[in-house]
Design a protein around this motif. Structure first.
Motif, short mmCIF file in Angstrom:
data_model
loop_
_atom_site.label_atom_id
_atom_site.label_comp_id
_atom_site.label_asym_id
_atom_site.label_seq_id
_atom_site.Cartn_x
_atom_site.Cartn_y
_atom_site.Cartn_z
N MET A 48 0.80 -1.41 0.00
CA MET A 48 -0.14 -0.11 0.00
C MET A 48 0.83 1.23 -0.05
SD MET A 48 -2.98 -1.05 -0.28
CE MET A 48 -4.09 0.22 -0.13
N GLY A 49 2.02 1.14 -0.48
CA GLY A 49 3.24 2.38 -0.50
C GLY A 49 3.36 2.59 -1.87
N TYR A 50 4.31 1.79 -2.29
CA TYR A 50 4.64 2.11 -3.92
C TYR A 50 3.73 1.73 -4.73
CZ TYR A 50 9.28 2.28 -1.67
OH TYR A 50 10.58 2.87 -0.92
N ALA A 51 2.77 0.90 -4.38
CA ALA A 51 1.85 0.47 -5.35
C ALA A 51 0.81 1.46 -5.54
CB ALA A 51 0.98 -0.86 -4.59
N LEU A 52 0.88 2.45 -4.59
CA LEU A 52 0.29 3.78 -5.12
C LEU A 52 0.56 4.64 -6.11
CD1 LEU A 52 -0.89 4.80 -1.42
CD2 LEU A 52 -2.12 3.29 -2.92
N ASP A 54 1.71 5.24 -9.82
CA ASP A 54 1.39 4.52 -10.94
C ASP A 54 2.35 4.20 -11.82
OD1 ASP A 54 -0.37 3.82 -13.09
OD2 ASP A 54 -0.15 5.55 -14.40
N GLY A 55 2.48 2.76 -12.23
CA GLY A 55 3.71 2.31 -12.90
C GLY A 55 4.88 2.18 -12.13
N PHE A 56 4.99 2.29 -10.80
CA PHE A 56 6.27 2.06 -9.92
C PHE A 56 7.05 1.17 -10.65
CE2 PHE A 56 8.86 0.95 -6.32
CZ PHE A 56 9.27 2.12 -6.00
N ASP A 57 8.60 1.46 -10.58
CA ASP A 57 9.42 0.68 -10.98
C ASP A 57 10.70 1.00 -10.10
OD1 ASP A 57 11.78 -0.48 -12.12
OD2 ASP A 57 10.95 -0.22 -14.32
N VAL A 94 3.84 13.07 6.03
CA VAL A 94 4.51 12.63 4.64
C VAL A 94 3.85 11.81 3.57
CG1 VAL A 94 6.82 11.69 3.86
CG2 VAL A 94 6.83 12.64 6.10
N ALA A 95 3.90 12.10 2.54
CA ALA A 95 3.07 11.23 1.46
C ALA A 95 3.45 9.89 1.52
CB ALA A 95 3.46 11.89 -0.09
N VAL A 96 2.53 9.10 1.40
CA VAL A 96 2.73 7.52 1.52
C VAL A 96 4.13 7.00 0.87
CG1 VAL A 96 1.94 5.29 1.58
CG2 VAL A 96 0.30 7.01 2.20
N ARG A 167 -6.56 6.05 -4.64
CA ARG A 167 -5.67 4.99 -5.10
C ARG A 167 -5.48 3.74 -4.22
NH1 ARG A 167 -0.17 7.98 -7.68
NH2 ARG A 167 -1.48 9.67 -8.73
N ARG A 168 -5.47 4.03 -2.72
CA ARG A 168 -5.72 2.81 -2.05
C ARG A 168 -6.97 1.99 -2.43
NH1 ARG A 168 -4.12 5.19 4.14
NH2 ARG A 168 -1.56 4.83 4.02
#
Length: 195
Positions: A48-52, A54-57, A94-96, A167-168
């Motif tokens: 529930m962090g980086y998955a928020l 979009d297109g995290f790599d 802080v932003a997730v 997004r969550r």
């Protein structure tokens, strides 16, 4: 969040945060800290962090995300110092995704400890004091950030609490049919077994 928190004026915190970050970046082990955070990638399991993002790599996002985490940590450290060690005041929203990178940073305990010892700057991160998902445009953290480093934030990682909640919800809806429940805190029986 405790509404009785007393924090220093954003401009004052910004000035100290900027100074602190410059000191940390000049430390002889700063490059090691940055590199170690990037190598933490095989242990980064954030449902529930980086998955928020979009297109995290992880291969592409580590480099631009690390400075955001360092700026957030500098803000926390500045507030901590200016409030005589008030941990609750220092745990600013802080932003997730930025918070997730802070976790990777905090995992570099030994090198972080040596940097703290050399610089005298205390790194502040307390999960029990966090306002997870509560960062928003115009809040105290945003005011300090803008006063310290200018009006532009990396919006790929810094998105407000309304967007975070949306997004969550979207991520949770995609996980549940796969058997990933409660944002990755529970899995259906048999999830880890080979078919």
């Amino acid at each position: 969040m405790d509404i009785n928190l007393i924090r220093p004026a954003p401009e004052k915190a910004a000035e100290l945060a900027r100074e602190m970050l410059a000191i940390i970046e000049a430390d002889p082990e700063f490059d090691r800290l940055r590199t170690a955070c990037a190598k933490y990638d095989e242990d980064w399991t954030s449902f529930m962090g980086y998955a928020l993002v979009d297109g995290f790599d992880i291969a592409k996002d580590t480099e631009p995300l690390f400075p955001e985490a360092m700026r957030a940590m500098a803000i926390k450290s500045a507030v901590y110092e200016l409030t005589d060690g008030d941990e609750a005041a220092a745990e600013v929203p802080v932003a997730v995704p930025v918070d997730e990178m802070i976790h990777a940073l905090a995992a570099q305990f030994t090198v972080l400890s040596r940097i703290q010892d050399r610089t005298g700057i205390k790194f502040v991160h307390a999960t029990d004091r966090e306002a997870i998902g509560q960062w928003d445009y115009g809040d105290y953290t945003h005011q300090v950030y803008r006063a310290a480093w200018g009006p532009t934030m990396n919006e790929r990682y810094w998105f407000g609490k309304e967007e975070t909640a949306m997004r969550r919800k979207a991520v949770t809806a995609k996980y549940e049919p796969m058997g990933i429940l409660d944002g990755g805190r529970r899995f259906v029986p048999g999830f880890a077994k080979a078919s």
